[in-house]
Motif scaffolding. Structure first.
Motif, PDB file in Angstrom:
ATOM      1  N   MET A 252       0.831  -1.176  -0.006  1.00 49.49           N
ATOM      2  CA  MET A 252      -0.092  -0.003   0.024  1.00 49.49           C
ATOM      3  C   MET A 252       0.751   1.242  -0.034  1.00 49.49           C
ATOM      4  SD  MET A 252      -3.542  -0.929   2.304  1.00 49.49           S
ATOM      5  CE  MET A 252      -2.664  -2.190   3.309  1.00 49.49           C
ATOM      6  N   SER A 255       1.930   1.565  -3.605  1.00 53.83           N
ATOM      7  CA  SER A 255       0.834   1.975  -4.369  1.00 53.83           C
ATOM      8  C   SER A 255       0.645   3.423  -4.213  1.00 53.83           C
ATOM      9  CB  SER A 255      -0.313   1.104  -4.032  1.00 53.83           C
ATOM     10  OG  SER A 255      -0.171  -0.213  -4.215  1.00 53.83           O
ATOM     11  N   LEU A 327      -6.729  -2.219   2.105  1.00 58.52           N
ATOM     12  CA  LEU A 327      -6.074  -2.679   0.597  1.00 58.52           C
ATOM     13  C   LEU A 327      -7.051  -2.589  -0.460  1.00 58.52           C
ATOM     14  CD1 LEU A 327      -6.778  -5.875  -0.467  1.00 58.52           C
ATOM     15  CD2 LEU A 327      -5.399  -6.550   1.646  1.00 58.52           C
ATOM     16  N   GLY A 331      -5.852  -0.137  -3.307  1.00 58.67           N
ATOM     17  CA  GLY A 331      -5.836  -0.709  -4.729  1.00 58.67           C
ATOM     18  C   GLY A 331      -6.699  -0.164  -5.841  1.00 58.67           C
ATOM     19  N   TYR A 352       0.810  -4.441  -8.103  1.00 57.18           N
ATOM     20  CA  TYR A 352       0.483  -4.328  -6.803  1.00 57.18           C
ATOM     21  C   TYR A 352      -1.093  -4.671  -6.582  1.00 57.18           C
ATOM     22  CZ  TYR A 352       5.021  -1.743  -5.971  1.00 57.18           C
ATOM     23  OH  TYR A 352       6.508  -1.921  -5.821  1.00 57.18           O
ATOM     24  N   PHE A 353      -1.906  -4.122  -7.368  1.00 55.22           N
ATOM     25  CA  PHE A 353      -3.107  -4.646  -7.107  1.00 55.22           C
ATOM     26  C   PHE A 353      -3.530  -6.012  -7.093  1.00 55.22           C
ATOM     27  CE2 PHE A 353      -7.619  -4.685  -8.801  1.00 55.22           C
ATOM     28  CZ  PHE A 353      -8.363  -4.437  -7.709  1.00 55.22           C
ATOM     29  N   LEU A 356      -2.238  -7.390  -3.766  1.00 59.10           N
ATOM     30  CA  LEU A 356      -3.069  -6.796  -2.653  1.00 59.10           C
ATOM     31  C   LEU A 356      -4.299  -7.860  -2.737  1.00 59.10           C
ATOM     32  CD1 LEU A 356      -2.529  -3.187  -2.812  1.00 59.10           C
ATOM     33  CD2 LEU A 356      -1.958  -4.690  -0.774  1.00 59.10           C
ATOM     34  N   THR A 357      -4.764  -8.041  -3.906  1.00 60.06           N
ATOM     35  CA  THR A 357      -5.971  -8.777  -3.921  1.00 60.06           C
ATOM     36  C   THR A 357      -5.832 -10.168  -3.464  1.00 60.06           C
ATOM     37  OG1 THR A 357      -6.790  -7.452  -5.785  1.00 60.06           O
ATOM     38  CG2 THR A 357      -8.050  -9.591  -5.519  1.00 60.06           C
TER      39      THR A 357
END
Length: 380
Positions: A252, A255, A327, A331, A352-353, A356-357
């Motif tokens: 995060m 991001s 997140l 995200g 990154y997304f 995070l997912t």
């Protein structure tokens, strides 16, 4: 409470940040993804050289005797750099089982190899219908002489393709969803009867579906009590959740940084879009969510030392809830503020997304942990 790092912890942070800055830019990561198993043996060796693979192990076992804060520092840094190497699977989870339940002989057989980078591990726990319930185990381990015979299937085993040793949950007695009769076993990945189907996951890591068909292991394969190891599994998985919370904070942070840099330079109508107040508000919301996540990650790290299993699990479940909410906001806003380019493989924000997912869905998603918190036990 004082959340400042001490001198040794600051040195650790500077050390790993420097290492990853030098060897883990986004272009390098894309190259590492194409290597065998989806990660770099060279980088893994550098982590070993700096002592990071031995960080949580006791000095008597050749490690550095680090605690939860040290692991948090490392996992945050790994998150910021989008590291692919199996630190979670090998050091946090595999090392956790050995630290909490390994005999002297088991530690001697596995810990030195982990510390010097020569051995990686994988946790084979998830089954077809188990969802997030750690006690839902249909893989069996039946006695044969002094040893065991393991039969069953495990799915989405992180680092299952490369690991030299598999840590397998298997039922020694009782029915599929009984909370007793569950054991944990060390199984050589090349043992007769072990077959793997490997594949990349959405976040760039690699996993494997593994089938065990009449796999024979010795009496020394069992970690702890083979008839009652659910408490051990829950403790190590709680430590994995804590580590994932810290990794998510690192993701995060990066991001948010990447997104703010983008809106400062991306122009529309002749001006940087970061000058639009509505987008500034979105970036502010991202910052607040990331800071909330950081606070709960610190809380979870402290909770890892709670002796009361109910109190520990409830606190970590609460942290996982906040991390999941944060997140998702960070995200999704990062992708929206980047626009269409954020969904391409060439843009690192999309990577990154995705990571995070995947963290949000690892060892229990937000809804699952919210039910645990509401239940009040942390255990369901």
């Amino acid at each position: 409470m004082d959340f400042d790092l001490n001198e040794e912890q600051r040195l650790l942070k500077d050390s790993i940040d420097g290492l990853l800055t030098d060897s883990y830019d986004f272009e390098s990561r894309k190259k590492y993804m194409k290597e065998k198993g989806g990660w770099s043996q060279a980088v893994w060796g550098k982590l070993a050289e700096q002592g990071l693979l031995g960080l949580p192990f006791a000095e008597a076992d050749g490690g550095f005797g680090g605690g939860g804060v040290e692991t948090m520092i490392v996992m945050e840094a790994l998150g910021k750099a989008l590291v692919l190497e199996p630190y979670l699977a090998t050091v946090v989870i595999g090392g956790g089982f050995l630290r909490h339940a390994g005999s002297d002989a088991q530690k001697a057989a596995h810990v030195p190899g982990i510390i010097d980078g020569g051995k990686t591990l994988a946790f084979a726990q998830l089954e077809k219908n188990s969802r997030y319930d750690l006690f839902d185990v249909s893989t069996t381990a039946k006695k044969k002489g002094d040893g065991w015979v393991i039969d069953g299937e495990k799915f989405v085993v992180l680092n299952g393709e490369n690991a030299e040793t598999l840590i397998v949950t298997a039922r020694t007695k009782g029915d599929r969803r009984d909370k007793t009769g569950i054991g944990v076993f060390l199984v050589p990945a090349n043992a007769k009867g072990v077959t793997k189907k490997s594949y990349p996951t959405q976040d760039g890591l690699h996993a494997a579906d593994i089938t065990f068909t009449g796999v024979e292991v010795g009496a020394d394969a069992a970690l702890g009590n083979p008839d009652d190891s659910l408490a051990l599994i829950e403790r190590v998985v709680d430590e994995a959740r804590i580590a994932l919370c810290a990794e998510a904070v690192g993701l995060m942070d990066e991001s948010l940084k990447t997104t703010v840099e983008y809106i400062k330079t991306r122009k529309q109508f002749g001006v940087a879009i970061g000058s639009f107040q509505s987008l500034q508000h979105r970036a502010s919301d991202m910052f607040v969510a990331a800071e909330q996540a950081r606070s709960m990650s610190m809380f979870a790290t402290m909770a890892g030392d709670f002796e009361d299993a109910k109190e520990r699990s409830n606190a970590i479940a609460a942290a996982k809830v906040q991390i999941g909410k944060s997140l998702k906001l960070v995200g999704q806003q990062a992708i929206q503020l980047h626009g269409g380019i954020g969904m391409t493989m060439e843009a690192k924000i999309g990577h990154y997304f995705k990571r995070l997912t995947m963290i949000e869905n690892s060892f229990g998603d937000t809804d699952y942990h919210q039910r645990r918190v509401a239940d009040g036990s942390g255990l369901i």
